[in-house]
Structures are given as structure tokens and as C-alpha cells.
Write an enzyme that holds these catalytic residues in place. Structure first.
Site, mmCIF file in Angstrom:
data_model
loop_
_atom_site.group_PDB
_atom_site.id
_atom_site.type_symbol
_atom_site.label_atom_id
_atom_site.label_comp_id
_atom_site.label_asym_id
_atom_site.label_seq_id
_atom_site.Cartn_x
_atom_site.Cartn_y
_atom_site.Cartn_z
ATOM 1 N N GLU A 757 0.874 -1.179 0.000
ATOM 2 C CA GLU A 757 0.000 0.000 0.000
ATOM 3 C C GLU A 757 0.903 1.217 0.000
ATOM 4 O O GLU A 757 1.738 1.388 0.897
ATOM 5 C CB GLU A 757 -0.911 -0.025 1.242
ATOM 6 C CG GLU A 757 -2.082 0.947 1.163
ATOM 7 C CD GLU A 757 -1.699 2.327 1.643
ATOM 8 O OE1 GLU A 757 -1.463 3.204 0.772
ATOM 9 O OE2 GLU A 757 -1.613 2.531 2.844
ATOM 10 N N CYS A 791 -2.355 8.095 4.543
ATOM 11 C CA CYS A 791 -2.388 7.814 3.107
ATOM 12 C C CYS A 791 -3.773 8.095 2.536
ATOM 13 O O CYS A 791 -3.925 8.295 1.330
ATOM 14 C CB CYS A 791 -1.974 6.381 2.831
ATOM 15 S SG CYS A 791 -2.870 5.162 3.791
#
Length: 997
Positions: A757, A791
Site C-alpha cells: 500500500e 495515506c
């Protein structure tokens, strides 16, 4: 009047019921419509008189109709109104009554019939609003008040628009009240004091009602001292002005989360010498709250100590739906009674408590329930309570006949009158409509011709409401509840944990290799980013040889761990989750101090880590059962097996949750696991290791490696004995890992699986139909929560040009109102960034932004720690660097779009596809976004951060990462390899065929 005596408890067995029934029947008879309301509706032509009847008759229509009304003020023209009417009510979405069906008989929203329908509907809603709002201008209000006076009714005025999100709005709220009181004083001068009353009993002719949360945009129970200081300053100003002008002031009660702090502020201010002698002030109690009866007893004791009476307004409560939804979503016990009859029963016992203490407080009984008011009158008559000590209250536009009937009984009746513009008043209007049409409301039951004996029956507590409150169970995975910091004990526990953890700072932490802590020569400090001179701890860094020792230990443990029954691995995960829950406050404190995450966000991270343990345990139990696809003479088994050795490389921004999620996923699926955390969050990883070791993971199965990512980390990625790499971090590092892992090394007989990720450049689209209060708050939280170091954080806001200027103005002011400071300060909303390197990188982006857009806001940061003040750029091109590159800090670019379609194109035009958001009340746009907004997680009409395990599995695509969604049903599959075993079970042509015809 000086209070005499002390509060008393209610009479043990009062003989109030017979009188209550008699009075209630008299009131009911005087308030009966000649035909009944629904009968009148059928005989009228005006649409506004029919809307409530339509809503009551059809629950599905009720929902769609109120949603349409809610968004109406944001729509710019007749075409948009007509389009939304069709979206909400047309296309056979709900069954429509004939008048509404005729209104929607147009084919194009921009046609003459479409515009006519829009005009008719807008006018209808405006007319309906006037039934519940006393006026949009002061002249309209005074006209309404004059009408009330003719009916022998008095009033309290409530300024709409209390949902402040900026300090500018909070100041404006106060100033509007100061102006309103001046206007009231000229129209409603205080009358001379009657001979039988002392000056202190003097009752002002005019009253205003205010809400404390509107005095401070950062009103927060987590910051009681800061909130009290700021709010009290403005309350004093209001009370001084009211005292000069002879205006009474009443303080409303709002959502449960604000209750204790609201009471604390009022008790503090009203005990000050300047205000202690004032009897023209009131506060509110909500009977639907389970702890309201105890609160009232404490208020009575406090007023007795104060020595001067004040008014307690008793209401049933206006936020029941919100309180229940919030409690269910958070896994908390509902603070409200679950059944309306319990609220009614509590209302009556609180009424009795209030009135039997009339020497201590004045009572204001607010209800449209005839029985509730009759019960109050029965007590007042029986006790011969002076008229100064009690008044009866109703809402403007509701129970008008009841108000007149009450006044004719020689009781003072006060009408609660909202005043203000339609847009801020729309939320109030919707609440009134919901009350009028709810199945359990007294007004609705009257219209449904409920038998009188049932309508006036004495309420008793429902069985579920006499038991201690428990969370309401849900059928899906039960997430760990976040801490409710509205509770005093929770706040005290958090502060104690911070103190205890601070006493443990500075210790040295070693890697855990093959069942023991491994001392090393190289030590590096981990510091508090809020105060870098404060060393959280020292960590010992491994070299490559020591890292190889860990791999060898894992390799030796693989065979036994992969064959350990899944039930044992699952039990370890559940134990880990339980240990985390037991150490919640301590873990929160470590997160606050080591990575600078404010308390409430750190607490949510611990909840997520707990969820990962229990959810992945449950998922492994499901997957362990395998799948069968049998036929006569043949069995087919689909099973999962571990890959081998997993390397987990975790980030610093979610140092507990992400590290836990990746690690326990690897462990429960049977992989021996090496956890290499980021160096600047290593102490938190050490605490995680303590928990996993205590949970029972054997030596060699779980190992904690403190090491440099650029050297030892890269070495482990390339190691031939590593089977799987789970990584969360930057795009640059993730891509390098992906490339290195793809290379086949000597002695390697497998291809490595990479789960990565790698961040995002996340956008929120603000549509022209958006609720701007909601949108501004959502963007602020999504962009500046944890200083933008998520994020999933919002770094681009794409706003339709019709809303752009208004949105930008409010966004800037809302951001300016945020408190920037150390993460452990209770008032902090924006803390530090993680370290000096990040600070310098973000500052460079800000300099680039000054060239690419217009700087709308840059808050000056504190002069200690690694701080970057929230920064907003406007007039930014979609192709600008600050609109394309991940900044990972509190910097936002606001971009204008001409159309919704253009907004979607801009949103999709980046290398990333992680999270996105949409604020819109246009059904067609919501539907379009769901299919064309290229993100892994799309959030509609809410913030875009804070994904919850099982509810919102998290992860993206494009350059945001590779792999399935964390916290989702298919996440564990990545850590295993599927195998199919097919067996021919025929023997000499014989096989069982039971179950087949």
C-alpha cells in the site's frame, strides 16, 4: 428570592393520577379539531397543508420528501430544483399521492412545466417552514410575537444557525444575540414590579434561548478547561448585556456528548459573584437521557447551594435518532431510553421532582403531550405552587390549541420561537417534521384516533430501559468501541496513562529474535515530534548478519507452525486483541508521545488494531473450513496453506494498527513472521511485540527486527528464504520492493508475493447541492487530522464553481479556528509532523505552491517541535505539482470545476486511486460517482479517513498499491496458497450416492 431549605425527593405515593386524568381529558376536549386534521387535509387544496399527511401515510415517501426538503436551500435555480424533485420523487422511486404526481408531470427539468413545479414546491416548503419558524426578519418575528401576546402567550427566541464551524461564526452568533436583545428591549420593555413580588422575583417580558456549542467552534469535552475558558468569556458578555436590558436568558441542551461540559460551564459561571444573584437564567434537562434524573437531583442540590433560584426547562429531547445511530456505530451503550414510553415515564418523575422542589428552582415544562402537561398542572394545583415558580412551554407552530388552553387555566405559557433564515433553519424544520410524523409522537397518535384511555394512560418504563444500558448488538462483526471521552472517567484514565508512560520514557528496547531480546552495538533514539528533546526511547539496530539469524530461526520454525492447528493460531489472535483492549489507554499514550498523534485519533488506531486481531481470527476460522464440491464417486476439497516466511515492513503513521494488521494476518494464516517497523515508531512496535509474545506466539514464529530500511530492510527483501512481503509506505520504496522481490535469487524456488500500500493523492468533490456545513467540516477533518499524514488524507478539494467562493471562505475560516500544538495538549486538533526531514520536505512543497496557486491560509506553527501549520492554496491548476504529487502533510489544494463531470475527470487524473469523497445531495451525481470515481474507497457525505475494519475494507489500485483490501474478507487469501484435492472414492464401481436422486 433566596432559596429556603434543601431539595426533597418526590412524594412516595402521590395522589396525582386521578387529577391528571381529569385535566388531560379537559385539555384534550379543548384541543380537538372539528373534523380531525387528516379530514381537513383531504378537503384542502393547498399543498403545504397536505405534505405532512402524505408523509404520515407513506414512510417511504416521508424519507424521500424530507431529504428533498433538506437539500432545497442549496439548489441554485428552478431547473436544479425540478431535477432534484425528479431524482427524489420521480421514476417510480416511491408511490406518490395524486397532487404530487400531478406536480411531477414534466419531462424536462428546464421546461416550463418543470419550472412551474419547482416554483410550486419551493413556495410550498417556504410556507410550511413559516408554520414552525417565527420569522426570517426581526419585523416578521415581532409580528409573530404580537400575535402570541394577543393570545396571552409569552415567548423565548432562538436564533437559527447555531452549528458554527469557525471562530468567526461563533463571534457572529454572540453578536447577533446581543443585537437581538437590544431590539427586544425596545419592543418589550420590562413592566414595573408588582407590589407582591420582590425585585429579585421580577420576570422579564422577553427571553432568548442560546446553545453553548455555538460560542466556540472547537467546543470539545476532551478539552474541558480550554472550552470552559473560551465559552465562559462569551457567556459572561451575553449575561451582562441581558442584565442591562432586562432580558431573560435560557441555555438549551444539545447532543449527549456536550451535556456534562455544558452543565459544568453553566454551574461554574452562575456561581460567580456577578451572576449568583440572577434568577432570570435557565438551563435545560432532556428526559430521554438515562442519566437525566440523577443530573436533575444534582442540579437541585447545586441551586440550593447557589442560594438563588433559576429555571430548569424540562423537555423530552430532540436528537433521539442521532444519539441511537451514534451509539450503534461506535458500539456504545445508548445514552437515551430506547422506548418512547420510558421517556414519558421519566419525564413525569422529573416533573414531580422539579415541582416538589419549587422553593429551590422554577420549572418550565416543555411538551405537546396533553397528559404530560396535565400531570404538571395536577402537581402544581395540589401543592399550590406560586405561578412564578412554573410555566408551561410549547414549540412555535405545534400544539397551538394546547398552548391557548393552558393559558386559559391561568398558567404562564411560553412559546419557543425559532428565528432566522431558511437555510440554517432547514435542520430545525426537518426535526419538527420528523416529530410531527413519527409514529410514537403524541400528535401523530391523536391524528390516528388512538383511544383516549390509551392516549392518556400513565406511562411506565419499558423493561429494557430499567436494566443497565448495554451496547445494542449488531449482526455483523462487532468492532471494538472507541473510548467515549465525553465520560469523565475516560478523560481521567487517558491523562493518568500519559503520566505513567512519561515515567517510562528513555528506556532501551531490543529486537526479539528466536525467543529472546538481542542486544546490539548501534543505538538510535526515537523522539517525541511535539518536543524533540524528549527521548521516547532508544532502539538497538540489527545488522545483516543478525537479520539472517532471524530468518534462520523462522525457517526452523516453519514446519511446526504451519502444522499448528488453526484453532491454536486463532486463539493467539483473540488473546492478543484482549491484551490490547486491556492496555488501551497505555497504547494510546505511546502513540501520542512517539508519533505525535492527538489523543482521539490515537484511540481510534488502537480500536483498529484490536479489530484486526479479532476479525482476522474470525476470517481464518471461516477459511479453515475450506470448500467442498462433491459428486457421486468423487470428492473435491479446496483448502488454504501458508506460504512460508513473511516479512512485514510497517509505517510510522499508523504504528500500531497497520503493524498489527499485517503481522497478525501473516501469523494466523500459518506464516512465520518478521516485523520490521519504521525506526521513528519502533517503541510502539516493541509494545506490540510484548502483546504478541504474551498471546503465545512461539520463538521463531514471531520476531521483531529493529533495522535500517535502506540496508537491512533491502537485504531482507532480497533474501531467498522470504516468501511474502507486506509493505505500507511511500511509493518510491514500494516500487523498489516490488521490483527487487520479482528477482529470482540463488537458492530461491518460489516467486515472492508482494502486498504493498503506497499512498494516494486523494480528492473530495464538493457538489453544488452539498451541505456546506457538512462538507467544510469533513474536508477539514480529512485534510488536517494527524497533520495530513494519512495515506487516505484529503489533499485536493474539487469544488463546483457555483459554490467555490462560499466554500473557500468557510474552509479558510474553519481551518484558521483549529488549535495547533503538542499532541498531548487536550485542545490540539493539529499536531506535529513526524520528523525534521518531513518538515523540510513539506515546506519545500509549500514554496512550490506559492508559485502554482494563491495562498489562502498558512497558520503560523508553534516554535517548538516539528510543526507545519495547516496550509490552503486556492486557484490551483489540476496539473500543478501540489495537485499531483503526494505531500503527506497539512497542505490542501482547492481546484475549481465548471461541471460535476469535469470534477470527476480532475479527481481521476492522478497516478493514484486510494480514497475519494463526494459531498452531494444530488442522487444522480451520487450514483455516477459510485461507478466512475476511480478509488478503492469512496466516501459520500462524510470524511474520507478513518476506515473501519470489516465495514470499510481499505486499499486502492493504480500506483496506490497492489493487493487486496486490509480488513476485508479476501485479505488473508494473499498470505496463503490454495490447493485442490480431488479423490476418486469409487471402489470397484461402488460409491455412496446418498443425497442424489
Amino acid at each position: 428570592m433566596v432559596v429556603q431549605g434543601t431539595p426533597t425527593t418526590p412524594t412516595a405515593a402521590p395522589a396525582y393520577e386521578t387529577t391528571t386524568q381529569t385535566i388531560a381529558k379537559e385539555l384534550l376536549a379543548k384541543t380537538q379539531e372539528r373534523q380531525g386534521w387528516l379530514g381537513q387535509i383531504r378537503d384542502r387544496i393547498q399543498l403545504h397543508d397536505q405534505l405532512l399527511g402524505f408523509a404520515m401515510a407513506n414512510p417511504g415517501l416521508r424519507v424521500q420528501l424530507f431529504r428533498l426538503i433538506d437539500c432545497l436551500p442549496a439548489l441554485s435555480d428552478k431547473t436544479e430544483i425540478a431535477r432534484h424533485m425528479d431524482d427524489y420523487l420521480g421514476q417510480d422511486i416511491v408511490e406518490l399521492p395524486a397532487p404530487l404526481k400531478a406536480l411531477l408531470n414534466f419531462t424536462q427539468p428546464d421546461s416550463v412545466p418543470g419550472h412551474l413545479a419547482a416554483t410550486t414546491f419551493s413556495t410550498t416548503v417556504a410556507t410550511l417552514a413559516k408554520k414552525y419558524i417565527a420569522g426570517e426578519t426581526i419585523d416578521q418575528v415581532f409580528k409573530s410575537l404580537k400575535h402570541l401576546k394577543k393570545q396571552n402567550l409569552t415567548f423565548t427566541l432562538d436564533l437559527l444557525g447555531e452549528a458554527v464551524i469557525t471562530e468567526t461564526e461563533a463571534e457572529d452568533y454572540l453578536n447577533r444575540y446581543l443585537l437581538l436583545m437590544e431590539q427586544l428591549a425596545t419592543r418589550f420593555p420590562t413592566q414595573p414590579v408588582s407590589p407582591e413580588r420582590s425585585r429579585r422575583e421580577r420576570l422579564p417580558n422577553a427571553q432568548v434561548s442560546v446553545k453553548l456549542t455555538a460560542f466556540y467552534s472547537q467546543f470539545d469535552p476532551l478539552d474541558p478547561i480550554g472550552t470552559l475558558t473560551k465559552v465562559s468569556e462569551r457567556v459572561r458578555k451575553l449575561l451582562r448585556k441581558a442584565g442591562e436590558l432586562g432580558i431573560a436568558v435560557h441555555f438549551d441542551m444539545e447532543q449527549y456528548v456536550y451535556k456534562d461540559l455544558t452543565l459544568a460551564i453553566l454551574k461554574d459561571v452562575l456561581m460567580e459573584d456577578e451572576f449568583r444573584q440572577r434568577s432570570d437564567i435557565g438551563m435545560t434537562q432532556q428526559a430521554y437521557l438515562r442519566d437525566s434524573y440523577q443530573d436533575l437531583k444534582e442540579i437541585l442540590q447545586w441551586v440550593a447551594e447557589r442560594g438563588t433560584p433559576l429555571t430548569v426547562r424540562l423537555v423530552k429531547g430532540a436528537y433521539w435518532d442521532q444519539e441511537m445511530i451514534k451509539a450503534i456505530q461506535h458500539g456504545w451503550a445508548p445514552p437515551v431510553y430506547r422506548h418512547k414510553v420510558s421517556t414519558d415515564a421519566n419525564f413525569e418523575r422529573m416533573t414531580q421532582l422539579l415541582l416538589e422542589n419549587h422553593q429551590v428552582v422554577y420549572a418550565a415544562i416543555g411538551s405537546h403531550n396533553v397528559r404530560s402537561q396535565a400531570h404538571a398542572i395536577a402537581i402544581a394545583d395540589a401543592l399550590q405552587i406560586p405561578k412564578r415558580c412554573i410555566e408551561l412551554q410549547v414549540l412555535y407552530g405545534m400544539a397551538d390549541k394546547l398552548a391557548v388552553a393552558l393559558a386559559k387555566r391561568d398558567y404562564r405559557v411560553r412559546v419557543y420561537c425559532p428565528y432566522g433564515k431558511l437555510i440554517p433553519g432547514m435542520a430545525y424544520l426537518i426535526r419538527r417534521l420528523l416529530e410531527n410524523t413519527a409514529n410514537t409522537s403524541f400528535l401523530r397518535q391523536r391524528l390516528d384516533a388512538t383511544p383516549t384511555e390509551d392516549l392518556l394512560a400513565k406511562p411506565t418504563f419499558a423493561e429494557v430501559d430499567v436494566q443497565p444500558a448495554d451496547p445494542i448488538p449488531v449482526e455483523q462483526f462487532a468492532n471494538a468501541p472507541d473510548t467515549d471521552y465525553a465520560q469523565r472517567l475516560a478523560r481521567q484514565t487517558a491523562q493518568q496513562a500519559l503520566t505513567q508512560v512519561r515515567n517510562q520514557l528513555g528506556q532501551t528496547h531490543w529486537s526479539w529474535v528466536n525467543g529472546q531480546y538481542l542486544p546490539t552495538e548501534t543505538l538510535v533514539p526515537s523522539v517525541n515530534p511535539s518536543n524533540p528533546v524528549e527521548i521516547v526511547g532508544q532502539i538497538g539496530l540489527l545488522d545483516t548478519n543478525q537479520a539472517d539469524m532471524a530468518v534462520a530461526a523462522a525457517k526452523a520454525a516453519v514446519a511446526s507452525w504451519r502444522h499448528t492447528p488453526a484453532s491454536e493460531r486463532i486463539a493467539c489472535l483473540h488473546r492478543a486483541g484482549e491484551l490490547m483492549a486491556a492496555r488501551r489507554a497505555e497504547l494510546v499514550a505511546w502513540i501520542v508521545l512517539e508519533v505525535g498523534k492527538p489523543l482521539r485519533e490515537a484511540d481510534a488506531e488502537v480500536s483498529e488494531a484490536i479489530d484486526f486481531c479479532h476479525y482476522y481470527a474470525d476470517e481464518m476460522e471461516r477459511l479453515e473450513q475450506g470448500k467442498a464440491a462433491d459428486l457421486p464417486g468423487e470428492t473435491n476439497r479446496y483448502r488454504y496453506f501458508p506460504r512460508g516466511i513473511a516479512l512485514v515492513i510497517s509505517p510510522w503513521n499508523f504504528p500500531l494498527a497497520i503493524a498489527t494488521g499485517m503481522t497478525v494476518a501473516a501469523l494466523v494464516t500459518g506464516n512465520c513472521t518478521l516485523l520490521k517497523p519504521a525506526e521513528n515508531s519502533a517503541i510502539i512496535a516493541a509494545k506490540l511485540a510484548e502483546i504478541l509474545i504474551a498471546a503465545g506466539f512461539p520463538p521463531g514464529v514471531f520476531q521483531l527486527l529493529f533495522a535500517k530500511g535502506s540496508t537491512v530492510g533491502a537485504h531482507l527483501v532480497q533474501h531467498p528464504d522470504i516468501h511474502l512481503i507486506a509493505f505500507t509506505g511511500s511509493r518510491e520504496v514500494g516500487c523498489r520492493i516490488y521490483a527487487d522481490a520479482a528477482q529470482l535469487r540463488p537458492g530461491q524456488h518460489h516467486l515472492k508475493r508482494v502486498i504493498a500500500e503506497m499512498g494516494g493523492k486523494n480528492a473530495i468533490i464538493v457538489d453544488s447541492s452539498a451541505d456546506l456545513d457538512q462538507a467544510v467540516q469533513g474536508v477539514v477533518q480529512s485534510a488536517f487530522g494527524y497533520s495530513g499524514q494519512k495515506c487516505s488524507a484529503c489533499s485536493r478539494v474539487i469544488v463546483l464553481e457555483t459554490t467555490y467562493e462560499t466554500f473557500v471562505q468557510r474552509l479558510v475560516e474553519a481551518t484558521r479556528s483549529l488549535n495547533v500544538g503538542a499532541a498531548d495538549y487536550p485542545d490540539t486538533k493539529v499536531g506535529p509532523v513526524i520528523d525534521a526531514v518531513s518538515q523540510q520536505r513539506i515546506q519545500k512543497f509549500i514554496e512550490i505552491g506559492r508559485k502554482e496557486g494563491s495562498l489562502a491560509l498558512s497558520i503560523e506553527p508553534p516554535d517548538f517541535g516539528y510543526f507545519i501549520g495547516p496550509t490552503i492554496f486556492i486557484n490551483v491548476s489540476p496539473d500543478a505539482q501540489i495537485a499531483q504529487q503526494e505531500i503527506f502533510g497539512p497542505v490542501v489544494a482547492v481546484i475549481s470545476a465548471k461541471t460535476f463531470e469535469e470534477g470527476l475527470t480532475i479527481a481521476n487524473n492522478t497516478d493514484y486511486a486510494l480514497t475519494g469523497g463526494l459531498y452531494s445531495r444530488t442522487p444522480a451525481h451520487i450514483e455516477q460517482a459510485q461507478t466512475t470515481f476511480d478509488v478503492g474507497n469512496l466516501y459520500i457525505n462524510r470524511g474520507i479517513t478513518g476506515a473501519i475494519v470489516a465495514r470499510q475494507p481499505f486499499g486502492g489500485f493504480k500506483l496506490s498499491g497492489v493487493g487486496s483490501k486490509a480488513g476485508g474478507a479476501d485479505y488473508l487469501l494473499q498470505f496463503m496458497e490454495p490447493r485442490v484435492v480431488t479423490e476418486n472414492v469409487q471402489r470397484q464401481g461402488f460409491a455412496p450416492i446418498d443425497g442424489f436422486d
